[in-house]
Scaffold this motif. Structure first.
Motif: not given
Lengths: 404, 140
Positions: A355-372
Motif C-alpha cells: 500500500x503506497x498510500x492507504x487508499x491504493x493496494x498492489x497485490x501478488x499472491x499464490x493460492x494452493x488448492x486441494x480438494x477431494x
C-alpha cells in the motif's frame, strides 16, 4: 406620452425580469452549493490477473468498479448507495458482467451511537460482508470461506438497527429482512444463488440476523447469526411441493464467529462459519438441487507489515501474509443428496500486499488448492475432451485495487 | 393446518423480535457515561471534575451530529477529537486505545492518527483551554 409610458413599462419589466433572473440564479447557486456540501461521492475497484496452472490459462479482468453516492438530508437522515459494475462490460444477450446496487438505504440517526437503516443493506455477518474494500484485506481474491460459505457481499432488503455502548466497547446490530429463495440454491454454491439482492424478493418469508462485536484495544471479537425462511411461495404452492412456507418456513441458520487482532504491524484474522439447512431433503425433493444439510468453513490468516521493521513510522505498508482455509460445502447431506468431495476444500494463500498510500493496494499472491475426489455419479454426459480432474491446483494472482 | 402454521411462524417471529428488542434496549445503557452539554457561543464547557476517575470522557453536544472524545493527557492538558470517521462520515466508537469505524474498518489511535484505512486523514481536533475548573472546547 403613450410612447413614454411604453418605454417606462418596458424598462420596469426588464428590471423585474432582471431581478427575478438574478434571484433565481442566486437561489440555484445556493441550492447547488448546499447540495454539493451535503453530498459525498466515493468508490472502489480492482483489476485481477489470474493464472490457473491446471487449466494452463490466464485471464485479466476489471472485476469491480463501484461508485458510492451519499447525501445528508438533515442531521438525522442520510442516504447511502453503492452502484457496482462487475467485469467492466455488460452487453445485451452476452454472458458475464453485472450492474447491481450493492447498497441503497436511508439511515436515521437516533443519537451519535445508534441508528436505523432501511432499504438494501449488508447485514453484519463475517468480516468481508461489510468491509470489502480491496485495500482493507490481504489477497487479490476475497477469502473462499467468505465467498462460498458466507455469500459476501450479502445484501437484502429490510431494516436494521446498529448501536454501540460507551461503558463497554460493545457494538450490536439486529436486522429484519427478506429471506432466501430455496428454489435458486445451486449445487456447489450453498446459499449464494438463493440471495435476492434487492430484486423482486419474496416477502412471505423473512430473516433475522443479529451480531455482537467486542472491540477492546487491538482486539475485535464478533459473533453473528442469521435465521430465515427459504420458501416464499404461497401456502398452496408450497404444499404442492411439500415444503413449509411462512415467515420462517424451511429455515436456514448461519452462525459465524471471528477474531481480529492488530498490533505493531502484526495482524491476525480467524473466522469460522457454519450453515444448517434442516429441511435440505425437502428442498432436494422439490428442486433437485443437491442442497446440503450443513456446510462449514474456517480460516486463519496472519500478516506482518515488513515496513514496520525496515522503516519504523513509515506511512507505506508492505504486508506479507499467509492464510489457511478449510471448507466443506457438503459437510452433511440428506438421504436424497449426492456427496461431492470436490467441495471439501483446503486453500493455502501466501502473498504480498503493498500500500503506497492507504487508499491504493498492489497485490501478488499464490493460492494452493486441494480438494477431494470427483464423484462419477455427478458427471453427466462427460465431454471426451474433459481433462482429468486433479486434486491439487495452483493459482497465481496479481492485481491492483483502490478505494476513496 | 395453515392457521397452525401461521401461528407457529408468528410465534417464532415474535420470539426473535423480542430478542431483537432486548438488544435494542442495550442502547439505554449507552447514555450512562456520556456527558451531555450544549454549545454556547461556539464553545463547549466541561467540568474538570469529570476526569477524577477516568482519562477519557465522551461528550455529547446538543445539535452536534457526532460525539467528542475528550482525553486528559499526561501533561494535564486535554485533547478533543470529533468521533467522525474521515472516510465515510460514520460515527466512531472508542476502543480504549483509539477509535474504530464499524462501517469500513478504519482505525485511529488516541491522537486521531490513522492506523488502518480506508480512512486517509486524521480525526478533526478541537482546541481546548482550562478556565478555572472548566475545560473549554472551541468548536470553531
Amino acid at each position: 406620452m403613450r410612447v413614454l409610458l411604453s418605454i417606462l413599462l418596458l424598462s420596469f419589466c426588464q428590471f423585474v425580469l432582471a431581478q427575478s433572473e438574478s434571484t433565481a440564479e442566486d437561489s440555484l447557486h445556493k441550492g447547488l452549493s448546499s447540495f454539493i456540501s451535503n453530498t459525498s461521492i466515493g468508490g472502489y475497484g480492482n483489476v485481477l490477473y489470474k493464472r490457473n496452472f491446471n487449466q494452463d490459462y490466464s485471464s485479466i479482468n476489471l472485476e469491480r468498479f463501484v461508485l458510492f453516492l451519499g447525501h445528508k438530508f438533515s442531521k438525522k437522515i442520510y442516504f447511502f448507495s453503492e452502484l457496482e459494475v462487475e467485469d467492466a462490460l455488460v452487453s445485451g444477450a452476452e454472458e458475464g458482467g453485472e450492474i447491481a446496487l450493492e447498497q441503497c438505504y436511508l439511515k436515521f440517526n437516533t443519537n451519535p451511537n445508534n441508528y436505523f437503516v432501511a432499504g438494501l443493506f449488508l447485514p453484519r455477518i463475517g468480516i468481508l460482508n461489510e468491509n470489502h474494500l480491496p485495500n482493507t484485506f490481504n489477497g487479490n481474491e476475497r477469502t473462499q470461506v467468505e465467498t462460498l460459505i458466507l455469500p459476501s457481499t450479502w445484501r437484502e432488503l429490510g431494516i436494521a438497527y446498529y448501536g454501540n455502548l460507551n461503558r463497554i466497547p460493545l457494538t450490536y446490530s439486529i436486522a429484519l429482512m427478506n429471506g432466501l429463495d430455496a428454489a435458486s440454491f445451486e449445487h456447489g454454491s450453498a446459499l449464494r444463488e438463493g440471495r435476492f439482492e434487492g430484486r423482486n424478493a419474496s416477502a412471505n418469508n423473512l430473516a433475522l440476523s443479529a451480531s455482537l462485536k467486542y472491540n477492546k484495544n487491538n482486539l475485535i471479537a464478533q459473533i453473528s447469526s442469521y435465521y430465515g425462511g427459504s420458501v416464499g411461495l404461497a401456502a398452496k404452492q408450497a404444499d404442492s411441493l411439500q415444503l413449509d412456507s411462512g415467515f420462517f418456513g424451511t429455515p436456514v441458520l448461519v452462525n459465524e464467529a471471528n477474531l481480529q487482532y492488530e498490533s505493531n504491524g502484526f495482524s491476525l484474522r480467524l473466522l469460522g462459519s457454519y450453515i444448517s439447512i434442516p429441511n435440505a431433503l425437502e428442498i432436494n425433493r422439490a428442486y433437485a438441487s443437491n442442497t446440503p444439510q450443513s456446510a462449514y468453513g474456517v480460516y486463519l490468516e496472519a500478516a506482518y507489515n515488513i515496513f514496520k521493521v525496515l522503516h519504523s513510522g513509515y506511512n507505506q505498508e508492505l504486508n506479507f501474509f499467509a492464510r489457511y482455509e478449510k471448507l466443506d460445502l457438503n459437510y452433511s447431506i440428506p438421504e436424497n443428496g449426492i456427496i461431492d468431495e470436490t467441495l471439501n476444500q483446503q486453500h493455502i494463500v501466501i502473498g504480498l500486499n503493498y500500500l503506497p498510500i492507504k487508499n491504493v493496494s498492489i497485490k501478488a499472491d499464490i493460492r494452493l488448492q486441494h480438494t477431494g475426489k470427483q464423484n462419477p455419479a455427478l458427471i453427466i454426459n462427460p465431454s471426451p475432451t474433459l481433462p482429468v480432474y486433479k486434486l491439487d491446483n495452483t493459482f497465481l494472482n496479481l492485481g491492483i485495487g483502490y478505494s476513496f | 393446518m395453515q392457521r397452525r402454521q401461521f401461528i407457529k411462524s408468528s410465534c417464532s417471529f415474535c420470539l426473535l423480535s423480542s430478542a431483537g428488542f432486548a438488544i435494542v434496549e442495550l442502547s439505554s445503557c449507552a447514555n450512562l457515561p456520556v456527558y451531555k452539554t450544549s454549545i454556547i457561543e461556539s464553545k463547549v464547557s466541561i467540568p474538570v471534575s469529570l476526569f477524577v476517575s477516568s482519562n477519557l470522557q465522551i461528550i455529547r453536544v446538543k445539535n452536534l451530529e457526532y460525539d467528542i472524545a475528550l482525553r486528559k493527557e499526561n501533561n494535564d492538558s486535554y485533547s478533543a477529537l470529533l468521533m467522525q470517521c474521515t472516510h465515510a462520515d460514520n460515527s466512531l466508537n472508542s476502543t480504549g486505545n483509539g477509535f474504530n469505524c464499524n462501517l469500513h474498518g478504519s482505525r485511529f489511535d488516541q491522537q486521531g492518527h490513522v492506523l488502518k484505512g480506508p480512512a486517509a486523514q486524521s480525526l478533526k481536533k478541537y482546541s481546548t483551554q482550562i478556565i478555572s475548573d472548566q475545560i473549554i472546547i472551541s468548536l470553531k
